[in-house]
Design an enzyme around this catalytic site. Structure first.
Site, PDB file in Angstrom:
ATOM      1  N   GLN A 141       0.721  -1.057  -0.119  1.00 11.61           N
ATOM      2  CA  GLN A 141       0.107   0.030  -0.068  1.00 11.61           C
ATOM      3  C   GLN A 141       0.831   1.252  -0.134  1.00 11.61           C
ATOM      4  O   GLN A 141       0.205   2.239  -0.288  1.00 11.61           O
ATOM      5  CB  GLN A 141      -0.985   0.108   1.156  1.00 11.61           C
ATOM      6  CG  GLN A 141      -1.913  -1.059   1.345  1.00 11.61           C
ATOM      7  CD  GLN A 141      -3.001  -1.211   0.279  1.00 11.61           C
ATOM      8  OE1 GLN A 141      -3.194   0.084  -0.222  1.00 11.61           O
ATOM      9  NE2 GLN A 141      -3.407  -2.277  -0.149  1.00 11.61           N
ATOM     10  N   HIS A 149       2.255  12.005  -1.962  1.00 15.35           N
ATOM     11  CA  HIS A 149       1.238  12.696  -1.629  1.00 15.35           C
ATOM     12  C   HIS A 149       1.396  13.168  -0.069  1.00 15.35           C
ATOM     13  O   HIS A 149       0.972  14.470   0.236  1.00 15.35           O
ATOM     14  CB  HIS A 149      -0.064  12.020  -1.983  1.00 15.35           C
ATOM     15  CG  HIS A 149      -1.551  12.779  -1.405  1.00 15.35           C
ATOM     16  ND1 HIS A 149      -1.593  13.959  -2.259  1.00 15.35           N
ATOM     17  CD2 HIS A 149      -2.350  12.451  -0.659  1.00 15.35           C
ATOM     18  CE1 HIS A 149      -2.867  14.462  -1.661  1.00 15.35           C
ATOM     19  NE2 HIS A 149      -3.140  13.575  -0.803  1.00 15.35           N
ATOM     20  N   GLN A 211     -11.572  11.450  -5.539  1.00 13.03           N
ATOM     21  CA  GLN A 211     -10.272  12.239  -5.651  1.00 13.03           C
ATOM     22  C   GLN A 211     -10.099  13.086  -6.853  1.00 13.03           C
ATOM     23  O   GLN A 211      -9.619  14.005  -7.057  1.00 13.03           O
ATOM     24  CB  GLN A 211      -9.007  11.410  -5.387  1.00 13.03           C
ATOM     25  CG  GLN A 211      -9.149  10.699  -3.829  1.00 13.03           C
ATOM     26  CD  GLN A 211      -8.209  11.754  -2.862  1.00 13.03           C
ATOM     27  OE1 GLN A 211      -8.319  12.800  -3.064  1.00 13.03           O
ATOM     28  NE2 GLN A 211      -7.900  11.095  -1.915  1.00 13.03           N
TER      29      GLN A 211
END
Length: 306
Positions: A141, A149, A211
């Site tokens: 992940q 980010h 998003q």
């Protein structure tokens, strides 16, 4: 040569400190860019190198309860940030077009300063997302997009909030981002609460869609500046940077969407049993119920990430 470079760096640092908005000098992590840069560099180092190496021969930790508390706390925090942005401008006096920076000490301006700082601090709290991944050994992940980010956002926001904490049209993206995070952390909260909530999580892939919509809204809103006949926004550089930020992350998240949900590169690939133990399913990994091998590791399906 080295002394000259150091002298120039110190002069630049002094200039930045001098330009810092007086209304922010007493706020945490706002005195100097050095501390926040060191924190974020440490975050990157721990996320991609030290953390995974530390957990390499250890079992993943069961962090269900802390994650539930953390995720729903972030829902509340981001909801409060949206509320503050609406109260001190976006829902009251702002036109949603050419809204200028307010450098006064009015109640409204100070309220927006505080709202902007709380949003900035929330970006450091969000670094815990990666800590949970590391401690639960969900290294797949921790992609480039994830680390970039989480580190780039607070670093750039330090400069924005330092020079223009009440940025008018320049902080629209922060309100939208906080709103998106209300939705995102609500999903994560349900996901971390256990298998009985799995049936309510069918909308996972739409988080990425949300998003993408966020970055479209930010880019479209900030683009107004270039079509207005008269808008004396005090820091036009921020307009360009915000537009570039929205556009860059739109393409990064769009690439993620294509790889994950169109090409299916996040789907598990069948793996043979090892020592009689079948590969852990995605649900078992998420819920912490995956079977362990004799060496203390979990046999998982190979997943290709962007």
């Amino acid at each position: 040569m080295l002394q000259e470079i150091m002298a120039n760096v110190l002069r630049l640092h002094a200039l930045v400190i001098q330009r810092t908005d007086d209304r922010l000098r007493g706020y945490l992590l706002m005195h100097s860019p050095v501390l926040m840069t060191l924190i974020l560099l440490t975050y990157v180092f721990l996320s991609v190198y030290a953390g995974p190496r530390f957990m390499a021969n250890r079992k993943p930790l069961d962090l269900k309860a802390p994650m539930v508390v953390y995720n729903f706390s972030m829902v509340v925090m981001n909801g409060y940030i949206v509320h503050q942005f609406l109260v001190w401008g976006w829902g009251t006096t702002y036109s949603w077009r050419c809204d200028l920076c307010d450098f006064s000490s009015s109640t409204q301006a100070l309220g927006m300063v505080r709202a902007s700082w709380i949003f900035y601090i929330s970006k450091y709290i969000e670094l815990l997302d990666t800590l949970f991944f590391v401690l639960r050994k969900k290294q797949s992940q921790i992609t480039f997009l994830h680390v970039f980010h989480h580190s780039f956002m607070p670093w750039t926001w330090w400069w924005g909030i330092t020079l223009t904490p009440v940025a008018g049209m320049g902080n629209f993206h922060s309100m939208i981002n906080a709103g998106v995070h209300v939705i995102m952390y609500f999903y994560y909260g349900l996901s971390s609460a256990g298998p009985r909530f799995q049936k309510y999580l069918w909308w996972k892939k739409y988080l990425t869609a949300v998003q993408l919509i966020q970055f479209i809204m930010v880019s479209v809103h900030i683009s107004q500046y270039y079509f207005m006949k008269d808008c004396d926004y005090q820091v036009p550089l921020w307009i360009l940077l915000i537009w570039m930020y929205g556009t860059l992350f739109f393409f990064l998240f769009a690439h993620f969407w294509v790889q994950a949900y169109i090409k299916g590169k996040r789907l598990p690939v069948a793996h043979p049993k090892e020592n009689g133990v079948a590969p852990a399913t995605v649900k078992e990994l998420e819920n912490g119920t995956a079977p362990y091998l004799s060496n203390g590791k979990v046999l998982v399906n190979k997943v290709k990430e962007i």
